[in-house]
Design a protein around this motif. Structure first.
Motif, PDB file in Angstrom:
ATOM      1  N   LEU A 288      14.989  58.875  54.617  1.00 16.86           N
ATOM      2  CA  LEU A 288      13.864  59.497  55.326  1.00 16.86           C
ATOM      3  C   LEU A 288      14.266  59.944  56.736  1.00 16.86           C
ATOM      4  O   LEU A 288      13.932  61.043  57.173  1.00 16.86           O
ATOM      5  CB  LEU A 288      12.683  58.533  55.405  1.00 16.86           C
ATOM      6  CG  LEU A 288      11.988  58.190  54.088  1.00 16.86           C
ATOM      7  CD1 LEU A 288      10.941  57.102  54.310  1.00 16.86           C
ATOM      8  CD2 LEU A 288      11.376  59.430  53.451  1.00 16.86           C
TER       9      LEU A 288
ATOM     10  N   LEU B 152      16.522  63.029  56.677  1.00 16.01           N
ATOM     11  CA  LEU B 152      15.733  64.234  56.417  1.00 16.01           C
ATOM     12  C   LEU B 152      14.903  64.630  57.638  1.00 16.01           C
ATOM     13  O   LEU B 152      14.795  65.814  57.968  1.00 16.01           O
ATOM     14  CB  LEU B 152      14.825  64.026  55.199  1.00 16.01           C
ATOM     15  CG  LEU B 152      15.536  63.929  53.852  1.00 16.01           C
ATOM     16  CD1 LEU B 152      14.549  63.513  52.767  1.00 16.01           C
ATOM     17  CD2 LEU B 152      16.244  65.228  53.500  1.00 16.01           C
TER      18      LEU B 152
ATOM     19  N   THR C  86      14.718  69.263  55.106  1.00 18.23           N
ATOM     20  CA  THR C  86      15.261  69.487  53.773  1.00 18.23           C
ATOM     21  C   THR C  86      16.781  69.451  53.832  1.00 18.23           C
ATOM     22  O   THR C  86      17.377  70.052  54.724  1.00 18.23           O
ATOM     23  CB  THR C  86      14.809  70.855  53.220  1.00 18.23           C
ATOM     24  OG1 THR C  86      13.390  70.869  53.141  1.00 18.23           O
ATOM     25  CG2 THR C  86      15.401  71.151  51.863  1.00 18.23           C
TER      26      THR C  86
ATOM     27  N   ALA D 101      16.298  58.220  46.166  1.00 20.24           N
ATOM     28  CA  ALA D 101      15.487  59.445  46.230  1.00 20.24           C
ATOM     29  C   ALA D 101      14.381  59.428  45.181  1.00 20.24           C
ATOM     30  O   ALA D 101      13.244  59.839  45.460  1.00 20.24           O
ATOM     31  CB  ALA D 101      16.376  60.672  46.070  1.00 20.24           C
TER      32      ALA D 101
ATOM     33  N   VAL E  42       9.025  62.066  49.544  1.00 15.71           N
ATOM     34  CA  VAL E  42      10.042  63.110  49.445  1.00 15.71           C
ATOM     35  C   VAL E  42       9.748  63.946  48.210  1.00 15.71           C
ATOM     36  O   VAL E  42       9.246  63.426  47.214  1.00 15.71           O
ATOM     37  CB  VAL E  42      11.455  62.468  49.335  1.00 15.71           C
ATOM     38  CG1 VAL E  42      12.510  63.471  48.931  1.00 15.71           C
ATOM     39  CG2 VAL E  42      11.847  61.785  50.636  1.00 15.71           C
TER      40      VAL E  42
ATOM     41  N   ARG F 148      11.689  66.414  45.388  1.00 14.85           N
ATOM     42  CA  ARG F 148      13.004  66.793  44.853  1.00 14.85           C
ATOM     43  C   ARG F 148      12.819  68.131  44.162  1.00 14.85           C
ATOM     44  O   ARG F 148      12.023  68.240  43.224  1.00 14.85           O
ATOM     45  CB  ARG F 148      13.516  65.736  43.891  1.00 14.85           C
ATOM     46  CG  ARG F 148      14.897  66.061  43.361  1.00 14.85           C
ATOM     47  CD  ARG F 148      15.371  65.008  42.382  1.00 14.85           C
ATOM     48  NE  ARG F 148      16.629  65.450  41.809  1.00 14.85           N
ATOM     49  CZ  ARG F 148      17.655  64.660  41.632  1.00 14.85           C
ATOM     50  NH1 ARG F 148      17.589  63.392  41.959  1.00 14.85           N
ATOM     51  NH2 ARG F 148      18.766  65.131  41.105  1.00 14.85           N
TER      52      ARG F 148
ATOM     53  N   LEU G  65      16.321  67.699  48.700  1.00 16.39           N
ATOM     54  CA  LEU G  65      15.322  66.688  49.047  1.00 16.39           C
ATOM     55  C   LEU G  65      14.559  67.203  50.258  1.00 16.39           C
ATOM     56  O   LEU G  65      15.162  67.647  51.234  1.00 16.39           O
ATOM     57  CB  LEU G  65      15.987  65.359  49.383  1.00 16.39           C
ATOM     58  CG  LEU G  65      16.780  64.696  48.266  1.00 16.39           C
ATOM     59  CD1 LEU G  65      17.357  63.368  48.751  1.00 16.39           C
ATOM     60  CD2 LEU G  65      15.918  64.479  47.036  1.00 16.39           C
ATOM     61  N   THR G  66      13.231  67.139  50.175  1.00 13.39           N
ATOM     62  CA  THR G  66      12.383  67.617  51.257  1.00 13.39           C
ATOM     63  C   THR G  66      11.404  66.530  51.649  1.00 13.39           C
ATOM     64  O   THR G  66      10.714  65.959  50.800  1.00 13.39           O
ATOM     65  CB  THR G  66      11.600  68.885  50.826  1.00 13.39           C
ATOM     66  OG1 THR G  66      12.545  69.891  50.449  1.00 13.39           O
ATOM     67  CG2 THR G  66      10.720  69.409  51.946  1.00 13.39           C
ATOM     68  N   LEU G  67      11.345  66.258  52.925  1.00 14.62           N
ATOM     69  CA  LEU G  67      10.443  65.249  53.468  1.00 14.62           C
ATOM     70  C   LEU G  67       9.002  65.747  53.396  1.00 14.62           C
ATOM     71  O   LEU G  67       8.715  66.881  53.785  1.00 14.62           O
ATOM     72  CB  LEU G  67      10.845  64.980  54.929  1.00 14.62           C
ATOM     73  CG  LEU G  67      10.247  63.805  55.645  1.00 14.62           C
ATOM     74  CD1 LEU G  67      10.615  62.499  54.958  1.00 14.62           C
ATOM     75  CD2 LEU G  67      10.756  63.781  57.086  1.00 14.62           C
TER      76      LEU G  67
ATOM     77  N   GLY H  50       5.955  61.195  54.291  1.00 19.24           N
ATOM     78  CA  GLY H  50       7.270  60.644  54.577  1.00 19.24           C
ATOM     79  C   GLY H  50       7.614  60.741  56.051  1.00 19.24           C
ATOM     80  O   GLY H  50       8.160  59.802  56.639  1.00 19.24           O
TER      81      GLY H  50
END
Length: 178
Positions: free
Chosen positions: A65, A68, A75, A96, A105, A107, A119-121, A125
């Motif tokens: 976390l 990111l 991301t 993840a 997150v 995916r 991966l995007t917060l 998150g």
């Protein structure tokens, strides 16, 4: 949980004494280094775990976390997370998946590489990692248990150990700005 009382002797000093008594002089200092660092890691991880417990985060989940959150867009490719955290890809993938399950997150497929994932917060998150970071800063990082001079020396010593083990190389020189 009650904190155990300190031992009347340092068990690592006793282990070194035993190593020397058994004729292992060449290995005694190294054994003491390894076991001292491992014990210090246990002590620090216990403090980190206690600080993260209210957020239902392990340190591995926190690290993903935080990484990111530090990125420009929140991301990163999964492969970049693996490389930067220096953890096996299977471990990062498992971490993840739990973060995705918990809505912290997303995916997503990589737009240019069909084999890769991003991966995007999420907002949840980001909120959680900011609160967890404040707790870690207050409860652990602002007072790691040694003074600033010892902390600087220790970080330098461990960095040399890590570099000698091939963990990283010296960075390339950065040119002066024009």
């Amino acid at each position: 949980m009650a904190r155990p009382r300190p031992l009347s002797i340092d068990p690592l000093a006793e282990a070194k004494r035993q190593w020397l008594a058994h004729g292992w002089e060449d290995a005694a200092d190294g054994m003491t280094v390894v076991t001292s660092v491992m014990r210090a890691q246990q002590l620090l991880l216990a403090r980190v775990d206690a600080a993260l417990k209210p957020f239902a985060l392990s340190f591995a989940r926190y690290e993903v976390l935080r990484l990111l959150a530090f990125s420009r867009e929140g991301t990163l490719p999964l492969s970049s997370v693996v490389a930067r955290l220096q953890v096996h890809a299977t471990s990062v993938t498992s971490t993840a998946e739990r973060l995705v399950r918990d809505g912290l997150v997303l995916r997503e497929p990589h737009p240019h590489d069909g084999r890769a994932a991003l991966l995007t917060l999420t907002d949840a998150g980001r909120d959680l990692v900011e609160r967890a970071t404040r707790a870690l800063n207050t409860e652990v990082f602002s007072n790691p248990g040694i003074d600033a001079d010892d902390a600087t020396a220790l970080v330098g010593i461990v960095a040399r150990l890590r570099k000698n083990a091939g963990d990283f190389t010296d960075p390339r020189p950065v040119p002066d700005p024009l």
